[in-house]
Design a protein around this motif. Structure first.
Motif, short mmCIF file in Angstrom:
data_model
loop_
_atom_site.label_atom_id
_atom_site.label_comp_id
_atom_site.label_asym_id
_atom_site.label_seq_id
_atom_site.Cartn_x
_atom_site.Cartn_y
_atom_site.Cartn_z
N ILE A 1 8.15 11.01 -12.92
CA ILE A 1 6.99 10.36 -12.56
C ILE A 1 6.69 8.99 -13.04
CG2 ILE A 1 4.52 10.82 -12.69
CD1 ILE A 1 5.09 13.85 -12.62
N ALA A 2 7.16 8.93 -14.55
CA ALA A 2 6.83 7.63 -15.05
C ALA A 2 7.69 6.58 -14.46
CB ALA A 2 7.11 7.70 -16.57
N LEU A 3 8.93 6.79 -14.24
CA LEU A 3 9.78 5.64 -13.54
C LEU A 3 9.27 5.24 -12.06
CD1 LEU A 3 12.33 3.97 -13.45
CD2 LEU A 3 13.54 5.92 -12.61
N GLY A 4 8.70 6.41 -11.50
CA GLY A 4 8.18 5.98 -10.18
C GLY A 4 6.91 5.28 -10.23
N ALA A 5 6.20 5.63 -11.27
CA ALA A 5 4.86 4.86 -11.58
C ALA A 5 5.18 3.53 -11.69
CB ALA A 5 3.98 5.37 -12.52
N GLY A 6 6.36 3.17 -12.66
CA GLY A 6 6.56 1.87 -12.88
C GLY A 6 7.03 1.08 -11.99
N VAL A 7 8.17 1.66 -11.19
CA VAL A 7 8.64 0.94 -9.62
C VAL A 7 7.52 0.73 -8.89
CG1 VAL A 7 10.39 1.10 -7.96
CG2 VAL A 7 10.84 1.94 -10.30
N GLY A 8 6.68 1.56 -8.69
CA GLY A 8 5.48 1.17 -7.80
C GLY A 8 4.77 0.36 -8.00
N ALA A 9 4.14 0.16 -9.54
CA ALA A 9 3.71 -0.95 -10.03
C ALA A 9 4.21 -2.02 -9.80
CB ALA A 9 3.09 -0.59 -11.49
N SER A 10 5.51 -2.50 -9.99
CA SER A 10 6.02 -3.44 -9.92
C SER A 10 6.16 -4.05 -8.28
CB SER A 10 7.63 -3.69 -10.39
OG SER A 10 7.41 -3.43 -11.56
N ASN A 11 6.38 -3.08 -7.38
CA ASN A 11 6.33 -3.15 -5.89
C ASN A 11 4.85 -3.62 -5.39
OD1 ASN A 11 8.83 -2.61 -5.52
ND2 ASN A 11 8.78 -0.57 -5.00
N ILE A 12 3.71 -3.25 -6.03
CA ILE A 12 2.50 -3.68 -5.70
C ILE A 12 2.53 -4.99 -5.60
CG2 ILE A 12 0.00 -3.94 -6.39
CD1 ILE A 12 0.19 -1.01 -7.38
N VAL A 13 2.99 -5.86 -6.71
CA VAL A 13 2.88 -7.46 -6.70
C VAL A 13 3.91 -7.93 -5.86
CG1 VAL A 13 3.46 -9.32 -8.39
CG2 VAL A 13 2.30 -7.26 -9.16
N TRP A 14 5.18 -7.25 -5.93
CA TRP A 14 6.15 -7.86 -4.86
C TRP A 14 5.74 -7.75 -3.33
CZ3 TRP A 14 7.87 -10.68 -8.31
CH2 TRP A 14 8.44 -10.32 -9.69
N PHE A 15 5.47 -6.62 -3.01
CA PHE A 15 5.13 -6.42 -1.72
C PHE A 15 4.00 -7.55 -1.29
CE2 PHE A 15 6.10 -1.68 -1.49
CZ PHE A 15 7.44 -2.21 -1.57
N HIS A 16 3.01 -7.80 -2.18
CA HIS A 16 1.90 -8.57 -1.87
C HIS A 16 2.48 -9.82 -1.71
CE1 HIS A 16 -2.30 -9.50 -1.60
NE2 HIS A 16 -2.13 -10.75 -2.70
N LEU A 17 3.30 -10.48 -2.56
CA LEU A 17 3.89 -11.71 -2.67
C LEU A 17 4.79 -11.98 -1.30
CD1 LEU A 17 4.45 -12.08 -6.33
CD2 LEU A 17 2.54 -13.04 -5.01
N SER A 18 5.61 -10.88 -1.00
CA SER A 18 6.53 -11.24 0.20
C SER A 18 6.76 -10.14 0.92
CB SER A 18 7.96 -11.62 -0.69
OG SER A 18 9.08 -11.66 0.28
N SER A 19 6.28 -10.45 2.26
CA SER A 19 6.66 -8.96 3.32
C SER A 19 8.06 -8.88 3.54
CB SER A 19 5.89 -9.44 4.47
OG SER A 19 6.27 -10.45 4.99
N THR A 20 8.94 -9.90 3.37
CA THR A 20 10.45 -9.86 3.49
C THR A 20 10.93 -8.86 2.44
OG1 THR A 20 10.40 -11.96 4.26
CG2 THR A 20 12.52 -11.17 3.67
#
Length: 279
Positions: free
Chosen positions: A171-190
């Motif tokens: 759960i913690a690893l998923g939360a960390g990866v998900g939190a990072s992806n929030i920013v990456w997804f917002h910055l780049s749809s690619t």
């Protein structure tokens, strides 16, 4: 002297109380915001109908049932133990906890964007709300699934320590990866599209339906870079007392998990203003 000491002690207590009051108020406000977001998430994700909550249980149950049906038709015995159902349940649930958490956290800000117009609500508040709801949901799912499975396939013995530890790490690893992806997804749809393509084979190479011990060299060494392999192996040791899973590297997965949480929340804090804006 006694009077002066008592006065000094009272003054110190008053000063400490003045310093701790903003902290208490901040924690109380944070709790209120997080609780409100959890209630909102429950309504929007599952709806007000019982069927919405049932799907949270049916999703992993149907996947495990399909895996059991397919592989039991091909092989006579599972790679571990005597029950295909238990083998796939212990593998898929560990993977499912990571995957579902990373997906839910990764979409937390976008799903609650309207609330970010209020200055009191920050992006990390939406993340905390989803994490708390996800933990509660997964606890209920695991309790119902393995509770029912116990009557179908009685366990020889069960060790809760590695089960809870693997669940916490997943759960913690998923939360960390998900939190990072929030920013990456917002910055780049690619990047979001690339991540979706790269992430698809994760189910295949995470040890859900095979044992890493049986993978030949050098593929086994490459496989060990996947933290989910270690998490699945650790989770299974709680249900199979004779299974040692010597390949599980605790410093590696704990260190990676702590790094992902710290790095993910740091990115969310760093891009707070950008995340409030639409893509």
């Amino acid at each position: 002297m006694a009077f002066e000491e008592r006065v000094n002690r009272d003054q110190k207590l008053q000063i400490d109380s003045m310093h701790s009051e903003p902290l208490r108020q901040g924690l109380k406000r944070q709790f209120a915001i997080t609780f409100a977001l959890v209630v909102r998430e429950m309504t929007t994700r599952y709806g007000n109908k019982f069927g919405g909550y049932m799907w949270a249980v049916l999703d992993p149950v149907l996947t495990i049932a399909i895996l059991t049906t397919v592989f039991s038709a091909v092989a006579h015995i599972p790679p571990l133990g005597r029950s295909f159902t238990l083998f796939f349940a212990t593998g898929y649930i560990a993977f499912y906890m990571y995957r579902s958490t990373s997906e839910q956290v990764g979409s937390a800000v976008e799903a609650n964007r309207a609330l970010l117009n209020y200055p009191v609500v920050r992006p990390y508040d939406t993340i905390l709300g989803r994490i708390f709801l996800q933990v509660a949901t997964l606890f209920v799912v695991n309790a119902l699934l393995f509770g029912a499975l116990y009557f179908v396939v009685p366990f020889e013995s069960i060790n809760l320590a590695p089960i809870f530890l693997a669940s916490l790490i997943a759960i913690a690893l998923g939360a960390g990866v998900g939190a990072s992806n929030i920013v990456w997804f917002h910055l780049s749809s690619t990047y979001q599209q690339i991540w979706g393509i790269i992430n698809r084979p994760a189910f295949i190479v995470s040890g859900v339906f095979f044992l890493p011990d049986t993978v030949p060299h050098p593929f086994r060494e490459w496989l060990m870079w996947n933290p989910l392999v270690h998490i699945v192996g650790l989770f299974r040791t709680g249900f199979y007392p004779t299974y040692r899973a010597s390949y599980v590297d605790m410093p590696y997965i704990i260190g990676l998990t702590v790094f992902s949480i710290v790095f993910g929340f740091f990115l969310v804090w760093l891009y707070d203003a950008q995340l409030r804006e639409a893509k």
